[in-house]
Design an enzyme around this catalytic site. Structure first.
Site, PDB file in Angstrom:
ATOM      1  N   GLU A  36      53.660  40.890  41.977  1.00 26.33           N
ATOM      2  CA  GLU A  36      55.230  41.337  42.020  1.00 26.33           C
ATOM      3  C   GLU A  36      55.147  42.889  42.240  1.00 26.33           C
ATOM      4  OE1 GLU A  36      58.159  40.593  42.992  1.00 26.33           O
ATOM      5  OE2 GLU A  36      58.834  38.289  42.872  1.00 26.33           O
TER       6      GLU A  36
ATOM      7  N   LYS B 294      70.878  38.207  38.738  1.00 25.50           N
ATOM      8  CA  LYS B 294      70.593  37.140  39.396  1.00 25.50           C
ATOM      9  C   LYS B 294      70.585  36.170  38.605  1.00 25.50           C
ATOM     10  CE  LYS B 294      69.098  38.082  44.271  1.00 25.50           C
ATOM     11  NZ  LYS B 294      67.872  38.222  45.077  1.00 25.50           N
TER      12      LYS B 294
ATOM     13  N   LYS C 186      62.991  49.153  40.296  1.00 24.17           N
ATOM     14  CA  LYS C 186      64.273  48.044  41.369  1.00 24.17           C
ATOM     15  C   LYS C 186      65.201  48.090  41.159  1.00 24.17           C
ATOM     16  CE  LYS C 186      65.594  42.804  40.723  1.00 24.17           C
ATOM     17  NZ  LYS C 186      64.275  41.600  40.802  1.00 24.17           N
TER      18      LYS C 186
ATOM     19  N   HIS D 189      58.339  31.858  48.846  1.00 28.68           N
ATOM     20  CA  HIS D 189      58.990  31.152  48.780  1.00 28.68           C
ATOM     21  C   HIS D 189      58.606  29.355  49.008  1.00 28.68           C
ATOM     22  CE1 HIS D 189      62.415  34.025  47.001  1.00 28.68           C
ATOM     23  NE2 HIS D 189      61.570  32.986  45.930  1.00 28.68           N
TER      24      HIS D 189
ATOM     25  N   ARG E 107      68.726  46.332  48.962  1.00 34.25           N
ATOM     26  CA  ARG E 107      68.692  45.138  47.972  1.00 34.25           C
ATOM     27  C   ARG E 107      67.307  44.443  48.712  1.00 34.25           C
ATOM     28  NH1 ARG E 107      70.916  42.430  42.355  1.00 34.25           N
ATOM     29  NH2 ARG E 107      69.343  41.006  41.941  1.00 34.25           N
TER      30      ARG E 107
ATOM     31  N   GLU F  15      73.447  42.219  47.375  1.00 35.28           N
ATOM     32  CA  GLU F  15      72.057  42.507  47.893  1.00 35.28           C
ATOM     33  C   GLU F  15      73.204  42.267  48.865  1.00 35.28           C
ATOM     34  OE1 GLU F  15      68.215  39.601  47.789  1.00 35.28           O
ATOM     35  OE2 GLU F  15      69.668  38.418  48.086  1.00 35.28           O
TER      36      GLU F  15
ATOM     37  N   ASN G 105      62.902  41.801  48.351  1.00 40.15           N
ATOM     38  CA  ASN G 105      62.722  40.286  49.031  1.00 40.15           C
ATOM     39  C   ASN G 105      61.431  40.517  49.727  1.00 40.15           C
ATOM     40  OD1 ASN G 105      64.622  38.902  47.633  1.00 40.15           O
ATOM     41  ND2 ASN G 105      66.086  38.964  49.419  1.00 40.15           N
TER      42      ASN G 105
ATOM     43  N   HIS H 128      58.364  37.726  50.476  1.00 42.32           N
ATOM     44  CA  HIS H 128      59.182  36.531  49.390  1.00 42.32           C
ATOM     45  C   HIS H 128      59.730  34.791  50.317  1.00 42.32           C
ATOM     46  CE1 HIS H 128      59.303  39.101  46.550  1.00 42.32           C
ATOM     47  NE2 HIS H 128      59.832  38.122  45.636  1.00 42.32           N
TER      48      HIS H 128
ATOM     49  N   HIS I 217      54.859  32.037  40.866  1.00 41.94           N
ATOM     50  CA  HIS I 217      56.332  32.974  42.015  1.00 41.94           C
ATOM     51  C   HIS I 217      55.250  33.985  42.057  1.00 41.94           C
ATOM     52  CE1 HIS I 217      59.398  34.639  44.016  1.00 41.94           C
ATOM     53  NE2 HIS I 217      59.809  35.979  43.325  1.00 41.94           N
TER      54      HIS I 217
ATOM     55  N   ARG J 150      84.178  32.273  30.411  1.00 41.31           N
ATOM     56  CA  ARG J 150      84.405  32.563  31.364  1.00 41.31           C
ATOM     57  C   ARG J 150      83.767  34.113  31.441  1.00 41.31           C
ATOM     58  NH1 ARG J 150      89.436  30.853  31.361  1.00 41.31           N
ATOM     59  NH2 ARG J 150      90.122  29.137  32.323  1.00 41.31           N
TER      60      ARG J 150
END
Length: 241
Positions: A159, A117, A191, A216, A205, A201, A209, A212, A226, A95
């Site tokens: 990035e 993430k 960041k 993506h 935040r 987010e 993106n 992106h 990426h 957990r």
């Protein structure tokens, strides 16, 4: 978040019992593997391909068999895919246990290892099984970039370019210094500051993106790295506006 020399990294890893590390990193830096406890170190071959439920189960069962407890901390060593996988293991085993990360690619240093993430892939898409589970410590060592393939370096720069649009100080620093140790650290710190104020987010935040949405789509359809996809995504956004 701490800057570390390679010597400091070698000394630091000795304190960890449970480690998930990219096999390629160990091939390039064999002294890292020799400094780890072999029976509780899990080598990941081709980390992006390993971000699946089967590999996840192997790691969890291995660590449970070796007696991991909630007082233990998992260490991830590798690029973004490795930290995605390791962070998801840490978020879910018993957990949730603490975890730390040593990013070894530019993309991971300034983006992928930061923010919590974590996740693995489904047949329906990337990172569809995941969680928000931030690492306790991020150790930045620029020495790893010396062996980074050119394509991976360019991916990280995609990035980095994003940050120059989001933060004027970073833009000016990049113009003056290029890809320096301080630039890498300041991108990572920028960041982290945003994430600290918007972990799930729901607000600012989302600005991380930038580029992106198109990126993506390009990454999926063209099968390109990426950060390179993000670069082209930024270009498309600029052309539209």
């Amino acid at each position: 978040m701490l800057k570390q020399t390679y010597t400091e990294i070698l000394d630091k890893i000795k304190s960890y019992r449970f480690v998930i590390v990219d096999k390629k990193v160990c091939e390039l830096y064999p002294e890292i593997l020799s400094g780890l406890q072999q029976e509780t170190t899990y080598l990941v071959d081709r980390p992006e391909m390993a971000k699946n439920i089967s590999e996840y189960e192997k790691i969890v069962n291995n660590f449970l068999e070796m007696g991991i407890t909630r007082n233990d901390s998992i260490l991830a060593i590798g690029g973004g895919a490795t930290s995605d996988l390791a962070g998801f293991v840490a978020a879910t085993i018993l957990r949730g246990v603490a975890w730390d990360v040593i990013p070894t690619t530019l993309l991971a240093m300034i983006d992928a290892s930061i923010g919590g993430k974590v996740g693995i892939n489904s047949k329906f898409g990337k990172n569809l099984m995941g969680a928000f589970h931030a690492p306790t410590n991020i150790y930045l060592c620029q020495d790893f970039l010396k062996t980074l393939p050119q394509q991976e370096l360019e991916s990280g720069k995609g990035e980095l370019l994003k940050y120059t649009f989001l933060n004027k100080a970073i833009f000016e620093q990049v113009c003056k210094e290029g890809l320096s140790s301080d630039v890498i650290f300041n991108c990572a710190k920028y960041k982290q500051q945003i994430v600290d104020n918007d972990f799930k987010e729901s607000g600012k935040r989302k600005t991380l993106n930038l580029g992106h949405t198109f990126g993506h789509a390009l990454e999926k359809n063209l099968d390109i790295p990426h950060g390179i996809a993000v670069y082209h995504g930024l270009k498309m956004v600029i052309e539209i506006y």
